[in-house]
Write a protein that holds these residues in place. Structure first.
Motif, mmCIF file in Angstrom:
data_model
loop_
_atom_site.group_PDB
_atom_site.id
_atom_site.type_symbol
_atom_site.label_atom_id
_atom_site.label_comp_id
_atom_site.label_asym_id
_atom_site.label_seq_id
_atom_site.Cartn_x
_atom_site.Cartn_y
_atom_site.Cartn_z
ATOM 1 N N TYR A 3 -2.471 -0.489 -2.990
ATOM 2 C CA TYR A 3 -2.865 1.231 -4.075
ATOM 3 C C TYR A 3 -2.389 2.195 -3.583
ATOM 4 C CZ TYR A 3 -5.462 -2.358 -6.690
ATOM 5 O OH TYR A 3 -6.130 -3.054 -7.643
ATOM 6 N N PHE A 4 -1.763 3.091 -4.298
ATOM 7 C CA PHE A 4 -1.258 4.100 -3.820
ATOM 8 C C PHE A 4 -2.022 5.535 -4.890
ATOM 9 C CE2 PHE A 4 1.578 1.109 -3.187
ATOM 10 C CZ PHE A 4 2.406 1.576 -2.600
ATOM 11 N N VAL A 5 -2.569 6.326 -4.439
ATOM 12 C CA VAL A 5 -2.559 7.449 -5.023
ATOM 13 C C VAL A 5 -1.458 8.474 -4.513
ATOM 14 C CG1 VAL A 5 -3.804 9.453 -4.917
ATOM 15 C CG2 VAL A 5 -5.384 7.129 -4.334
ATOM 16 N N HIS A 22 -0.873 0.786 -8.570
ATOM 17 C CA HIS A 22 -0.442 -0.359 -7.672
ATOM 18 C C HIS A 22 0.678 -0.544 -7.684
ATOM 19 C CE1 HIS A 22 -1.016 -2.765 -10.797
ATOM 20 N NE2 HIS A 22 0.108 -3.637 -11.007
ATOM 21 N N ASN A 23 2.178 -0.001 -8.618
ATOM 22 C CA ASN A 23 3.425 0.428 -8.599
ATOM 23 C C ASN A 23 3.622 1.744 -8.821
ATOM 24 O OD1 ASN A 23 5.730 0.457 -9.341
ATOM 25 N ND2 ASN A 23 5.630 -2.114 -10.292
ATOM 26 N N GLU A 25 6.786 3.243 -8.455
ATOM 27 C CA GLU A 25 7.707 4.102 -9.459
ATOM 28 C C GLU A 25 7.738 3.096 -10.793
ATOM 29 O OE1 GLU A 25 11.343 0.466 -7.842
ATOM 30 O OE2 GLU A 25 10.470 1.818 -5.503
ATOM 31 N N ALA A 26 6.752 2.004 -11.202
ATOM 32 C CA ALA A 26 6.644 1.831 -12.430
ATOM 33 C C ALA A 26 6.117 3.063 -13.605
ATOM 34 C CB ALA A 26 6.178 0.375 -12.834
ATOM 35 N N ARG A 27 4.940 3.371 -12.256
ATOM 36 C CA ARG A 27 3.788 3.883 -13.061
ATOM 37 C C ARG A 27 4.710 5.572 -13.709
ATOM 38 N NH1 ARG A 27 0.682 4.733 -16.825
ATOM 39 N NH2 ARG A 27 -1.314 5.830 -16.184
ATOM 40 N N ILE A 28 5.679 6.038 -12.260
ATOM 41 C CA ILE A 28 6.590 7.305 -12.350
ATOM 42 C C ILE A 28 7.596 7.041 -13.928
ATOM 43 C CG2 ILE A 28 8.004 8.499 -11.795
ATOM 44 C CD1 ILE A 28 5.255 8.374 -10.423
ATOM 45 N N LYS A 29 8.054 5.984 -13.892
ATOM 46 C CA LYS A 29 9.364 5.637 -15.277
ATOM 47 C C LYS A 29 8.449 5.902 -16.652
ATOM 48 C CE LYS A 29 12.629 3.002 -12.758
ATOM 49 N NZ LYS A 29 12.636 1.434 -12.937
ATOM 50 N N GLU A 30 6.765 5.219 -16.706
ATOM 51 C CA GLU A 30 5.951 5.238 -17.470
ATOM 52 C C GLU A 30 5.825 7.192 -17.877
ATOM 53 O OE1 GLU A 30 2.303 3.300 -16.726
ATOM 54 O OE2 GLU A 30 3.508 1.619 -17.432
ATOM 55 N N HIS A 49 4.213 13.731 -3.253
ATOM 56 C CA HIS A 49 3.108 13.481 -2.259
ATOM 57 C C HIS A 49 2.429 11.898 -2.686
ATOM 58 C CE1 HIS A 49 -0.007 13.319 1.163
ATOM 59 N NE2 HIS A 49 -0.895 12.744 0.365
ATOM 60 N N TYR A 50 1.725 11.240 -1.888
ATOM 61 C CA TYR A 50 1.281 10.036 -2.461
ATOM 62 C C TYR A 50 0.738 9.431 -0.812
ATOM 63 C CZ TYR A 50 5.547 7.091 -0.711
ATOM 64 O OH TYR A 50 6.777 6.389 0.426
ATOM 65 N N GLU A 51 -0.392 8.099 -1.406
ATOM 66 C CA GLU A 51 -1.036 7.514 -0.187
ATOM 67 C C GLU A 51 -1.445 6.465 -0.807
ATOM 68 O OE1 GLU A 51 -4.509 10.488 0.063
ATOM 69 O OE2 GLU A 51 -3.533 12.468 0.834
ATOM 70 N N LYS A 52 -0.802 6.377 0.758
ATOM 71 C CA LYS A 52 -1.178 4.101 0.529
ATOM 72 C C LYS A 52 -2.787 3.629 0.997
ATOM 73 C CE LYS A 52 1.091 0.280 2.451
ATOM 74 N NZ LYS A 52 2.785 -0.563 3.243
ATOM 75 N N PHE A 53 -2.696 2.930 -0.071
ATOM 76 C CA PHE A 53 -4.417 1.769 0.397
ATOM 77 C C PHE A 53 -4.347 1.067 0.535
ATOM 78 C CE2 PHE A 53 -4.992 6.865 -0.328
ATOM 79 C CZ PHE A 53 -6.102 7.115 -0.172
#
Length: 89
Positions: A3-5, A22-23, A25-30, A49-53
């Motif tokens: 997951y990414f924040v 969890h995606n 690139e797809a979320r930014i396109k949305e 900024h993003y962080e990975k979990f």
């Protein structure tokens, strides 16, 4: 699952948006295609900024924190670094 924040910067109103997915690139396109109600009037949006979990609960807890007032100083620092980088490019 990973997951990414993420933190988005609106080039229209110069405000930030925090989200979790969890995606990325797809979320930014949305977001940038106007499919997300919270940001459809604020496009274009840029990931600053993003962080990975690896843990979903940990990611959503981090998102909740970043949306709180306590995270204001951190988000201002991230935004300042982004704007400084953009102005030098």
């Amino acid at each position: 699952m990973t997951y990414f924040v993420y933190i988005l910067y609106s080039q229209k109103d110069h405000k930030l948006y925090v989200g979790c997915t969890h995606n990325v690139e797809a979320r930014i396109k949305e977001h940038n295609s106007g499919k997300v109600t919270a940001t459809k009037n604020r496009i274009p949006l840029v990931v600053i900024h993003y962080e990975k979990f690896e843990d979903k609960a940990e990611a959503f807890n981090r998102e909740r924190f970043l949306k709180s007032l306590w995270a204001g100083r951190f988000k201002k620092k991230i935004l300042k670094e982004y704007l400084s980088k953009v102005s030098h490019d």
